[in-house]
Scaffold this active site. Structure first.
Site, short mmCIF file in Angstrom:
data_model
loop_
_atom_site.label_atom_id
_atom_site.label_comp_id
_atom_site.label_asym_id
_atom_site.label_seq_id
_atom_site.Cartn_x
_atom_site.Cartn_y
_atom_site.Cartn_z
N GLU A 1 1.00 -1.11 0.29
CA GLU A 1 0.17 0.14 -0.37
C GLU A 1 0.97 1.34 -0.13
O GLU A 1 1.65 1.77 0.69
CB GLU A 1 -1.03 -0.11 1.17
CG GLU A 1 -2.29 1.16 1.28
CD GLU A 1 -2.47 1.37 2.25
OE1 GLU A 1 -4.28 2.28 1.92
OE2 GLU A 1 -2.79 0.33 3.08
N GLU B 1 -12.19 1.99 3.96
CA GLU B 1 -11.21 2.16 4.36
C GLU B 1 -11.15 4.30 4.81
O GLU B 1 -10.47 4.76 4.54
CB GLU B 1 -9.64 2.08 3.85
CG GLU B 1 -8.41 2.24 5.07
CD GLU B 1 -7.07 1.76 5.21
OE1 GLU B 1 -6.81 1.22 5.96
OE2 GLU B 1 -7.03 2.43 4.32
#
EC number: 5.3.1.22
Length: 309
Positions: free
Chosen positions: A190, A285
């Site tokens: 990420e 998220e």
């Protein structure tokens, strides 16, 4: 329990909690939940996280899962899964299977995993710490039926050339891939925007590293919130890196809240993903822009709007 029965149950419980004509906001929320529960599942696998709907579903994780399913969501994301007890991990996995839902990412966590110079240093002790966490993650994944785990390489090391640091990161990820690949698991890298010290920041940088690792167990997590902040041009960059992207996350910017609360055109992105035939998970998220039960309803309605856009 079917969708209509759940809606009736939720309406009854809300009314039993004291919703009357003198509380129009909560009464409207109850009516809207009835309507939302009658909708078909979303066209893509949007994945809420625990706590996102606790005002409607309560604090119990299993009850929250059932509420997510009744609202049309077909996936779950839980960054903190490794911190839960093995018994709860297994119970979540069993419930996901019964509901026909997909487990999204959890984070491969270890001391200092986020904001220390662990992968970039080339130090043996840092690599050993990472490998140990990967082995623990395999056991967690088995219990909760997960396939993807988030990995963050940590911070820059200002005393080493960038190419050397990149080489160290690749070496560490190759070791991780050796652990995950036999189990058909995938660590997803990420790139982040939280602070300028983070080593992994861009989609093309992540693409290069994944190509160098050369394993199906090492792919990209494309988080729309971070990528909008770091580089923009999201649809084009997704397409450029598509072969190495295994997972996506959602978060509007500014604010890191649900779609429609910032500047990102999620409707166009979701339409593009459907056109590409994406069947994977899109982790939600982000936080809730509005508080309480009304905020949870608004969040679901925002996803309904953008999913149909």
């Amino acid at each position: 329990m079917d969708r209509r029965s759940f809606a009736q149950m939720m309406g009854g419980s809300l009314l039993g909690a004291g919703i009357t004509s003198s509380q129009p906001t909560l009464a409207a929320s109850s009516s809207q939940i009835h309507s939302l529960a009658a909708e078909p599942p979303f066209s893509l696998k949007y994945a809420p996280h625990f706590g996102m709907f606790k005002n409607h579903a309560g604090n119990d994780e299993i009850d929250q899962l059932k509420f997510m399913h009744e609202m049309g969501f077909r996936a779950l994301e839980d960054n903190d899964m490794m911190g839960k007890s093995p018994e709860l991990q297994a119970k979540i996995g069993e419930t996901l299977t019964k509901l026909g839902m997909t487990m999204g990412v959890f984070v491969v966590k270890f001391d200092g995993f986020f904001d220390t110079q662990h992968m970039t240093t080339g130090k043996k002790e840092a690599t050993e710490m990472f490998i140990k966490a990967c082995k623990t993650a395999v056991e967690t994944a088995k219990r909760c039926n997960a396939k993807w785990m988030t990995v963050v390489p940590g911070n820059f090391n200002r005393k080493l050339p960038l190419g050397v640091q990149t080489g160290h990161v690749i070496d560490n990820l190759k070791r991780g891939a050796e652990i995950f690949e036999p189990h058909n698991l995938t660590m997803v890298l990420e790139p982040l925007s939280d602070n300028p010290d983070l080593f992994l920041r861009y989609s093309d940088q992540s693409y290069m590293i994944c190509r160098a690792v050369g394993s199906p167990a090492c792919k990209i997590l494309f988080d729309m919130y971070h990528m909008q902040r770091n580089e923009g041009n999201m649809i084009a960059n997704m397409d450029l890196c598509w072969e190495e992207i295994a997972y996506l996350q959602i978060g509007d910017n500014p604010g890191r809240k649900e779609p429609t609360t910032g500047e990102v055109n999620h409707a166009n992105i979701f339409k593009h993903l459907r056109k590409k035939g994406y069947t994977g998970v899109l982790g939600m998220e982000h936080g809730n822009f509005y508080p309480g039960k009304e905020g949870e309803v608004k969040l679901i309605e925002a996803y309904r709007k953008e999913d149909k856009g």
